[in-house]
Design a protein around this motif. Structure first.
Motif, PDB file in Angstrom:
ATOM      1  N   ARG A 185       9.211   0.669  12.677  1.00  0.00           N
ATOM      2  CA  ARG A 185      10.240   0.098  11.796  1.00  0.00           C
ATOM      3  C   ARG A 185      10.265   0.813  10.438  1.00  0.00           C
ATOM      4  O   ARG A 185      11.328   1.113   9.905  1.00  0.00           O
ATOM      5  N   LEU A 186       9.093   1.107   9.905  1.00  0.00           N
ATOM      6  CA  LEU A 186       9.012   1.801   8.621  1.00  0.00           C
ATOM      7  C   LEU A 186       9.613   3.200   8.725  1.00  0.00           C
ATOM      8  O   LEU A 186      10.416   3.610   7.885  1.00  0.00           O
ATOM      9  N   VAL A 187       9.243   3.914   9.775  1.00  0.00           N
ATOM     10  CA  VAL A 187       9.748   5.275   9.984  1.00  0.00           C
ATOM     11  C   VAL A 187      11.268   5.231  10.137  1.00  0.00           C
ATOM     12  O   VAL A 187      11.989   6.058   9.565  1.00  0.00           O
ATOM     13  N   LYS A 188      11.767   4.265  10.877  1.00  0.00           N
ATOM     14  CA  LYS A 188      13.215   4.118  11.093  1.00  0.00           C
ATOM     15  C   LYS A 188      13.929   3.824   9.772  1.00  0.00           C
ATOM     16  O   LYS A 188      15.015   4.331   9.520  1.00  0.00           O
ATOM     17  N   ARG A 189      13.293   3.007   8.929  1.00  0.00           N
ATOM     18  CA  ARG A 189      13.886   2.646   7.646  1.00  0.00           C
ATOM     19  C   ARG A 189      14.032   3.874   6.736  1.00  0.00           C
ATOM     20  O   ARG A 189      14.990   3.984   5.994  1.00  0.00           O
ATOM     21  N   TYR A 190      13.080   4.798   6.825  1.00  0.00           N
ATOM     22  CA  TYR A 190      13.110   5.991   5.974  1.00  0.00           C
ATOM     23  C   TYR A 190      13.865   7.157   6.605  1.00  0.00           C
ATOM     24  O   TYR A 190      14.125   8.147   5.939  1.00  0.00           O
ATOM     25  N   GLU A 191      14.227   7.051   7.876  1.00  0.00           N
ATOM     26  CA  GLU A 191      14.854   8.166   8.587  1.00  0.00           C
ATOM     27  C   GLU A 191      16.088   8.742   7.892  1.00  0.00           C
ATOM     28  O   GLU A 191      16.183   9.959   7.720  1.00  0.00           O
ATOM     29  N   TYR A 217       0.841  -1.197   0.000  1.00  0.00           N
ATOM     30  CA  TYR A 217       0.000   0.000   0.000  1.00  0.00           C
ATOM     31  C   TYR A 217       0.876   1.247   0.000  1.00  0.00           C
ATOM     32  O   TYR A 217       1.066   1.882   1.036  1.00  0.00           O
ATOM     33  N   PRO A 218       1.427   1.609  -1.172  1.00  0.00           N
ATOM     34  CA  PRO A 218       2.338   2.761  -1.209  1.00  0.00           C
ATOM     35  C   PRO A 218       1.704   4.052  -0.701  1.00  0.00           C
ATOM     36  O   PRO A 218       2.360   4.880  -0.087  1.00  0.00           O
ATOM     37  N   GLU A 219       0.382   4.204  -0.925  1.00  0.00           N
ATOM     38  CA  GLU A 219      -0.286   5.418  -0.437  1.00  0.00           C
ATOM     39  C   GLU A 219      -0.267   5.460   1.093  1.00  0.00           C
ATOM     40  O   GLU A 219      -0.086   6.510   1.696  1.00  0.00           O
ATOM     41  N   ALA A 220      -0.476   4.298   1.705  1.00  0.00           N
ATOM     42  CA  ALA A 220      -0.455   4.219   3.171  1.00  0.00           C
ATOM     43  C   ALA A 220       0.950   4.496   3.695  1.00  0.00           C
ATOM     44  O   ALA A 220       1.121   5.187   4.699  1.00  0.00           O
ATOM     45  N   LYS A 221       1.948   3.981   2.986  1.00  0.00           N
ATOM     46  CA  LYS A 221       3.330   4.206   3.394  1.00  0.00           C
ATOM     47  C   LYS A 221       3.653   5.699   3.339  1.00  0.00           C
ATOM     48  O   LYS A 221       4.231   6.255   4.269  1.00  0.00           O
ATOM     49  N   ARG A 222       3.254   6.349   2.257  1.00  0.00           N
ATOM     50  CA  ARG A 222       3.484   7.797   2.141  1.00  0.00           C
ATOM     51  C   ARG A 222       2.750   8.550   3.239  1.00  0.00           C
ATOM     52  O   ARG A 222       3.261   9.511   3.801  1.00  0.00           O
ATOM     53  N   GLU A 223       1.557   8.094   3.562  1.00  0.00           N
ATOM     54  CA  GLU A 223       0.765   8.727   4.626  1.00  0.00           C
ATOM     55  C   GLU A 223       1.478   8.609   5.971  1.00  0.00           C
ATOM     56  O   GLU A 223       1.521   9.561   6.751  1.00  0.00           O
ATOM     57  N   VAL A 224       2.058   7.452   6.261  1.00  0.00           N
ATOM     58  CA  VAL A 224       2.787   7.246   7.512  1.00  0.00           C
ATOM     59  C   VAL A 224       3.976   8.201   7.586  1.00  0.00           C
ATOM     60  O   VAL A 224       4.170   8.904   8.581  1.00  0.00           O
ATOM     61  N   ILE A 225       4.760   8.239   6.527  1.00  0.00           N
ATOM     62  CA  ILE A 225       5.953   9.092   6.499  1.00  0.00           C
ATOM     63  C   ILE A 225       5.555  10.561   6.644  1.00  0.00           C
ATOM     64  O   ILE A 225       6.159  11.312   7.414  1.00  0.00           O
ATOM     65  N   ARG A 226       4.525  10.978   5.908  1.00  0.00           N
ATOM     66  CA  ARG A 226       4.065  12.365   5.970  1.00  0.00           C
ATOM     67  C   ARG A 226       3.560  12.704   7.374  1.00  0.00           C
ATOM     68  O   ARG A 226       3.938  13.724   7.945  1.00  0.00           O
ATOM     69  N   ALA A 227       2.718  11.843   7.935  1.00  0.00           N
ATOM     70  CA  ALA A 227       2.135  12.102   9.258  1.00  0.00           C
ATOM     71  C   ALA A 227       3.218  12.183  10.334  1.00  0.00           C
ATOM     72  O   ALA A 227       3.157  13.025  11.225  1.00  0.00           O
ATOM     73  N   TYR A 228       4.212  11.324  10.239  1.00  0.00           N
ATOM     74  CA  TYR A 228       5.259  11.293  11.262  1.00  0.00           C
ATOM     75  C   TYR A 228       6.220  12.472  11.120  1.00  0.00           C
ATOM     76  O   TYR A 228       6.481  13.188  12.073  1.00  0.00           O
ATOM     77  N   GLU A 234       6.153  15.198   8.793  1.00  0.00           N
ATOM     78  CA  GLU A 234       5.652  16.538   8.500  1.00  0.00           C
ATOM     79  C   GLU A 234       4.684  17.046   9.560  1.00  0.00           C
ATOM     80  O   GLU A 234       4.686  18.220   9.891  1.00  0.00           O
ATOM     81  N   GLU A 235       3.840  16.165  10.075  1.00  0.00           N
ATOM     82  CA  GLU A 235       2.836  16.589  11.049  1.00  0.00           C
ATOM     83  C   GLU A 235       3.238  16.294  12.483  1.00  0.00           C
ATOM     84  O   GLU A 235       2.593  16.757  13.414  1.00  0.00           O
ATOM     85  N   GLY A 236       4.269  15.472  12.667  1.00  0.00           N
ATOM     86  CA  GLY A 236       4.742  15.161  14.006  1.00  0.00           C
ATOM     87  C   GLY A 236       3.780  14.309  14.821  1.00  0.00           C
ATOM     88  O   GLY A 236       3.783  14.355  16.050  1.00  0.00           O
ATOM     89  N   LYS A 237       2.977  13.516  14.145  1.00  0.00           N
ATOM     90  CA  LYS A 237       2.006  12.671  14.857  1.00  0.00           C
ATOM     91  C   LYS A 237       2.706  11.505  15.538  1.00  0.00           C
ATOM     92  O   LYS A 237       3.768  11.052  15.104  1.00  0.00           O
ATOM     93  N   SER A 238       2.083  11.024  16.607  1.00  0.00           N
ATOM     94  CA  SER A 238       2.640   9.889  17.343  1.00  0.00           C
ATOM     95  C   SER A 238       2.349   8.591  16.594  1.00  0.00           C
ATOM     96  O   SER A 238       1.476   8.539  15.720  1.00  0.00           O
ATOM     97  N   LEU A 239       3.069   7.542  16.955  1.00  0.00           N
ATOM     98  CA  LEU A 239       2.861   6.242  16.323  1.00  0.00           C
ATOM     99  C   LEU A 239       1.439   5.739  16.568  1.00  0.00           C
ATOM    100  O   LEU A 239       0.824   5.141  15.689  1.00  0.00           O
ATOM    101  N   LYS A 240       0.922   6.007  17.754  1.00  0.00           N
ATOM    102  CA  LYS A 240      -0.435   5.577  18.094  1.00  0.00           C
ATOM    103  C   LYS A 240      -1.469   6.279  17.203  1.00  0.00           C
ATOM    104  O   LYS A 240      -2.395   5.647  16.700  1.00  0.00           O
TER     105      LYS A 240
END
Length: 172
Positions: free
Chosen positions: A50-56, A10-21, A23-29
């Motif tokens: 793990r995903l966020v760490k991989r893209y860091e 789900y590339p759209e979901a992956k982009r959403e996770v990266i953006r939310a974390y 750009e928006e500073g949202k928590s993992l929860k």
């Protein structure tokens, strides 16, 4: 290649996770809740972490202006293109063995895909080269800073503390 992530489908979901974390500073929860609502995938906070760490590292290079958002997507896409090319090529070989021929449109499609994969790989290679140059640049800078601090700070204990703080800051 490393372990596949649930969101790789789900590339759209992956982009959403990266953006939310990032750009928006949202928590993992918060991200976990949003992804479960928006996309048909069960993903845990640990999986998101793990995903966020991989893209860091890529995001840090993006923040430094070394990579663009397109480059970050390109790195992930090149792996997918390579796997897709390999799968289609195997399928064509099987078809050729079974039928003795490969339809021209399929052959053209695989050649186009291989050409695209090659271009993406070349671009990724340039990105890796830039990353290596950036790392060397910062290593040289850190070494110079360390030498300057050693020249100014005479107390070994204070020097060790300052260098430790700098090291921690650069690794975070």
């Amino acid at each position: 290649m490393g372990r596949r992530h649930k969101l790789d489908k789900y590339p759209e979901a992956k982009r959403e996770v990266i953006r939310a974390y990032y750009e928006e500073g949202k928590s993992l929860k918060e991200i976990e809740r949003e992804i479960k609502i928006k996309f048909p995938v069960e993903v845990s906070r640990e999986s998101i972490r793990r995903l966020v760490k991989r893209y860091e590292p890529l995001i840090k290079l993006q923040e430094l202006g070394v990579l663009s958002a397109e480059d970050v997507d390109l790195l992930a896409s090149s792996q997918a293109l390579s796997k897709l090319s390999e799968g289609i090529l195997i399928e064509l070989i099987v078809e050729w063995r079974e039928n003795g021929e490969i339809p021209k449109e399929k052959l053209d499609a695989i050649l186009d895909l291989v050409a695209t994969t090659s271009k993406v790989a070349k671009t990724q290679s340039e990105i890796e080269k830039n990353k290596t140059q950036l790392i060397k640049f910062w290593e040289t800078r850190i070494e110079r800073i360390t030498q300057k601090l050693k020249a100014v700070i005479n107390d070994e204990e204070t020097l060790a503390k300052v260098l430790e703080v700098l090291k921690d800051e650069l690794q975070s």
